[in-house]
Enzyme design. Structure first.
Site, PDB file in Angstrom:
ATOM      1  N   PRO A  70       0.606  -1.337  -0.057  1.00 36.52           N
ATOM      2  CG  PRO A  70      -0.603  -1.410   1.948  1.00 36.52           C
ATOM      3  CD  PRO A  70       0.408  -2.161   1.200  1.00 36.52           C
ATOM      4  CD  GLU A  71       4.130   2.609  -3.489  1.00 33.88           C
ATOM      5  OE1 GLU A  71       4.401   3.794  -3.957  1.00 33.88           O
ATOM      6  OE2 GLU A  71       4.853   1.583  -3.937  1.00 33.88           O
TER       7      GLU A  71
ATOM      8  CG  HIS B 238      -0.901 -14.812   7.779  1.00 36.62           C
ATOM      9  ND1 HIS B 238      -0.185 -15.054   8.676  1.00 36.62           N
ATOM     10  CD2 HIS B 238      -1.197 -15.622   6.797  1.00 36.62           C
ATOM     11  CE1 HIS B 238       0.561 -16.168   8.027  1.00 36.62           C
ATOM     12  NE2 HIS B 238      -0.217 -16.434   6.908  1.00 36.62           N
TER      13      HIS B 238
ATOM     14  NE  ARG C 227       6.625  -9.840   3.171  1.00 38.18           N
ATOM     15  CZ  ARG C 227       6.778  -9.448   2.046  1.00 38.18           C
ATOM     16  NH1 ARG C 227       7.057  -7.959   1.914  1.00 38.18           N
ATOM     17  NH2 ARG C 227       7.034 -10.130   0.891  1.00 38.18           N
TER      18      ARG C 227
END
Length: 276
Positions: A2-3, A92, A111
């Site tokens: 995500p940017e 997750h 992550r």
DNA sequence: TTTTAGACCTGTTTGC
DNA sequence: TGCAAACAGGTCTAAA
């Protein structure tokens, strides 16, 4: 990952769905994501008043003057689903908020890089260090950006990733912006003139805006209907090493710059070796 | 003060 | 085919 465009798409969606909704339940499955469960739990019975974006950060303003500051980092994803559709904890899934309309806001992040921290609204900028964050390409003043570039000794690719100089740009868009501006990523930032600096901002605004319209590059699903970004189909250099440049047909090169994979066409993006 | 390197993470890719 | 190592990358922190 995500940017700015992906975060903007998420924010616009969440704003519609969360404002005026009250948190009726909180479950945290992995404490480091929120750093302090007891503090995170202060959100219980608070109501979402506003949802905003600052750079790549998500800001949730709540009643009782709380501000939740979130960052998805590499792989963080938010899902908003009916409670009946998420009875089991997902693999997750690291926290969930139950809303007063029986919807659940879930956070997934395989992550475990993302962070969601709660602050009092009057101190969140200082305590979250968001006050150090620069403005994004839509808000930054070209003259301010140019002056900042003249003060650094690093190359332009690294400058675009430095959130204290310009915010919202990540590796993918930095590669695309520099290709669009026909600037070599290893050009020293001080070698750029004002017109080239302005060009970077113009290209950044165009690319980011187009990506927002297309739903971003990250494949994200926010609700039961699902939404998928499609800007990945518009990428011209990122991830295209050894492929032909769409402009000159030369091979796209890949090189590590500042520890990040950088993709560029050395023919279309010649290195500037001295100050104009 | 500025810059760099390492740490945090784990799924995927690559090489043997 | 299976295993191990390398790789991906945004931000923070410590060190240079």
């Amino acid at each position: 990952m995500p940017e700015l465009p992906e975060v903007e798409v998420i924010i616009r969606h969440l704003h519609k769905k969360l404002v005026n909704r009250t948190i009726k339940g909180i479950k945290v499955f992995y404490e480091p994501i929120v750093q302090n469960i007891a503090r995170f739990n202060q959100m219980l019975n608070q109501t979402f008043l506003d949802v905003q974006r600052k750079g790549k950060y998500l800001l949730f303003f709540l009643s009782d003057d709380w501000a939740l500051v979130g960052h998805l980092r590499m792989e963080g994803k938010l899902y908003l689903k009916p409670q009946k559709d998420c009875l089991k904890t997902g693999k997750h899934e690291y926290f969930r908020l139950l809303l007063d309309n029986d919807m659940v806001l879930q956070y997934y992040d395989f992550r475990k890089f993302g962070r969601f921290l709660l602050f009092k609204k009057d101190r969140y900028l200082e305590e979250s260090k968001l006050e150090r964050l620069a403005l994004d390409p839509f808000l930054i003043n070209a003259k301010t950006f140019y002056e900042r570039l003249q003060k650094t000794r690093v190359v332009i690719k690294k400058v675009l990733l430095n959130q204290q100089i310009i915010s919202g740009i990540g590796n993918i868009y930095a590669n695309e912006i520099l290709f669009a501006a026909r600037l070599h990523p290893e050009t020293k930032a001080t070698y750029l003139n004002f017109a080239q600096t302005q060009l970077i901002l113009t290209k950044a605004q165009f690319i980011l805006k187009e990506s927002i319209v297309l739903g971003g590059t990250t494949i994200s699903t926010f609700d039961a209907l699902g939404q998928t970004g499609s800007f990945q189909n518009k990428l011209l250099v990122h991830g295209k090493d050894k492929q032909n440049c769409v402009v000159c047909q030369n091979k796209i090169e890949k090189r590590k710059i500042g520890g990040r994979g950088s993709y560029f066409c050395s023919h279309c993006q010649p290195m500037i070796t001295k100050k104009d």
